[in-house]
Design a protein around this motif. Structure first.
Motif, PDB file in Angstrom:
ATOM      1  N   PRO A  26      35.595 106.797  14.585  1.00  0.00           N
ATOM      2  CA  PRO A  26      34.402 107.425  14.023  1.00  0.00           C
ATOM      3  C   PRO A  26      33.094 106.767  14.452  1.00  0.00           C
ATOM      4  O   PRO A  26      32.095 107.453  14.663  1.00  0.00           O
ATOM      5  CB  PRO A  26      34.594 107.293  12.511  1.00  0.00           C
ATOM      6  N   GLY A  27      33.088 105.454  14.598  1.00  0.00           N
ATOM      7  CA  GLY A  27      31.860 104.763  14.971  1.00  0.00           C
ATOM      8  C   GLY A  27      31.390 105.107  16.371  1.00  0.00           C
ATOM      9  O   GLY A  27      30.209 105.407  16.587  1.00  0.00           O
ATOM     10  N   LYS A  28      32.293 105.069  17.333  1.00  0.00           N
ATOM     11  CA  LYS A  28      31.919 105.397  18.710  1.00  0.00           C
ATOM     12  C   LYS A  28      31.561 106.873  18.831  1.00  0.00           C
ATOM     13  O   LYS A  28      30.635 107.232  19.557  1.00  0.00           O
ATOM     14  CB  LYS A  28      33.030 105.026  19.683  1.00  0.00           C
ATOM     15  N   ALA A  29      32.285 107.729  18.122  1.00  0.00           N
ATOM     16  CA  ALA A  29      31.959 109.156  18.152  1.00  0.00           C
ATOM     17  C   ALA A  29      30.561 109.388  17.580  1.00  0.00           C
ATOM     18  O   ALA A  29      29.769 110.159  18.137  1.00  0.00           O
ATOM     19  CB  ALA A  29      33.003 109.956  17.367  1.00  0.00           C
ATOM     20  N   GLU A  30      30.245 108.708  16.491  1.00  0.00           N
ATOM     21  CA  GLU A  30      28.917 108.855  15.885  1.00  0.00           C
ATOM     22  C   GLU A  30      27.837 108.304  16.817  1.00  0.00           C
ATOM     23  O   GLU A  30      26.761 108.888  16.941  1.00  0.00           O
ATOM     24  CB  GLU A  30      28.868 108.157  14.526  1.00  0.00           C
ATOM     25  N   LEU A  31      28.116 107.190  17.474  1.00  0.00           N
ATOM     26  CA  LEU A  31      27.162 106.631  18.427  1.00  0.00           C
ATOM     27  C   LEU A  31      26.895 107.623  19.562  1.00  0.00           C
ATOM     28  O   LEU A  31      25.731 107.873  19.910  1.00  0.00           O
ATOM     29  CB  LEU A  31      27.687 105.305  18.975  1.00  0.00           C
ATOM     30  N   LEU A  32      27.949 108.207  20.126  1.00  0.00           N
ATOM     31  CA  LEU A  32      27.774 109.220  21.183  1.00  0.00           C
ATOM     32  C   LEU A  32      26.917 110.382  20.681  1.00  0.00           C
ATOM     33  O   LEU A  32      26.016 110.849  21.382  1.00  0.00           O
ATOM     34  CB  LEU A  32      29.131 109.771  21.624  1.00  0.00           C
ATOM     35  N   GLY A  49      22.211 101.221  12.045  1.00  0.00           N
ATOM     36  CA  GLY A  49      22.135  99.888  11.474  1.00  0.00           C
ATOM     37  C   GLY A  49      22.909  98.854  12.283  1.00  0.00           C
ATOM     38  O   GLY A  49      23.429  97.889  11.725  1.00  0.00           O
ATOM     39  N   MET A  50      22.982  99.044  13.593  1.00  0.00           N
ATOM     40  CA  MET A  50      23.676  98.069  14.437  1.00  0.00           C
ATOM     41  C   MET A  50      22.699  97.554  15.488  1.00  0.00           C
ATOM     42  O   MET A  50      21.679  98.178  15.759  1.00  0.00           O
ATOM     43  CB  MET A  50      24.934  98.653  15.082  1.00  0.00           C
ATOM     44  N   SER A  51      23.033  96.435  16.066  1.00  0.00           N
ATOM     45  CA  SER A  51      22.183  95.860  17.098  1.00  0.00           C
ATOM     46  C   SER A  51      22.306  96.666  18.387  1.00  0.00           C
ATOM     47  O   SER A  51      23.329  97.314  18.632  1.00  0.00           O
ATOM     48  CB  SER A  51      22.573  94.401  17.363  1.00  0.00           C
ATOM     49  N   TYR A  52      21.273  96.579  19.215  1.00  0.00           N
ATOM     50  CA  TYR A  52      21.316  97.222  20.519  1.00  0.00           C
ATOM     51  C   TYR A  52      22.455  96.637  21.343  1.00  0.00           C
ATOM     52  O   TYR A  52      23.173  97.364  22.018  1.00  0.00           O
ATOM     53  CB  TYR A  52      19.982  97.042  21.252  1.00  0.00           C
ATOM     54  N   LYS A  53      22.634  95.327  21.257  1.00  0.00           N
ATOM     55  CA  LYS A  53      23.693  94.657  22.018  1.00  0.00           C
ATOM     56  C   LYS A  53      25.062  95.228  21.650  1.00  0.00           C
ATOM     57  O   LYS A  53      25.887  95.505  22.508  1.00  0.00           O
ATOM     58  CB  LYS A  53      23.653  93.152  21.782  1.00  0.00           C
ATOM     59  N   ARG A  54      25.315  95.424  20.362  1.00  0.00           N
ATOM     60  CA  ARG A  54      26.593  95.986  19.914  1.00  0.00           C
ATOM     61  C   ARG A  54      26.752  97.419  20.421  1.00  0.00           C
ATOM     62  O   ARG A  54      27.813  97.805  20.909  1.00  0.00           O
ATOM     63  CB  ARG A  54      26.676  95.944  18.382  1.00  0.00           C
TER      64      ARG A  54
END
Length: 124
Positions: A26-32, A49-54
């Motif tokens: 779910p996290g990677k899908a939401e990021l995409l 709410g995550m860092s750019y690096k992450r």
């Protein structure tokens, strides 16, 4: 999906694990999805709410795992940077969301049965 006064008790979260080190959840899908909407890895990361690096690390994991990149990135500069979800990235997201829907719909009766087996929610 069964709900109580506070919403669903149990939900399905799809997590696909591949032979490569990629895990698509779910996290990677939401990021995409957010990169597609915002055109920026940093803006998507901020919203989540995550860092750019992450966020960049997650994008790199996906770009390396799939035969074609899922994100094209333009470096910052005078005109600013940006990120575009590639056709492969859009396909990945489309198939992932379709699997989520399939599981949610096909699993509704099983979720309801599992919810019925849980301890009752405390009142108050």
């Amino acid at each position: 999906m069964p709900t109580n006064a506070n919403g669903p008790r149990l939900r399905i979260k799809l997590r696909l694990e591949y032979d490569s080190p990629l895990i698509l959840g779910p996290g990677k899908a939401e990021l995409l999805s957010r990169i597609d909407r915002l055109g920026s890895i940093s803006a998507a990361a901020r919203e989540m709410g995550m860092s750019y690096k992450r966020a960049w690390t997650l994008v790199e994991e996906m770009n390396v795992a799939f035969a074609q990149p899922v994100i094209d990135r333009a470096r910052g500069g005078a005109g600013g940077g940006g990120a575009t979800v590639t056709p492969t990235g859009k396909d990945v997201l489309t198939h992932y969301r379709a699997l989520e829907t399939l599981l949610r719909e096909a699993g509704a009766d099983h979720l309801q049965a599992l919810n019925a087996l849980l301890h009752p929610e405390p009142e108050g």
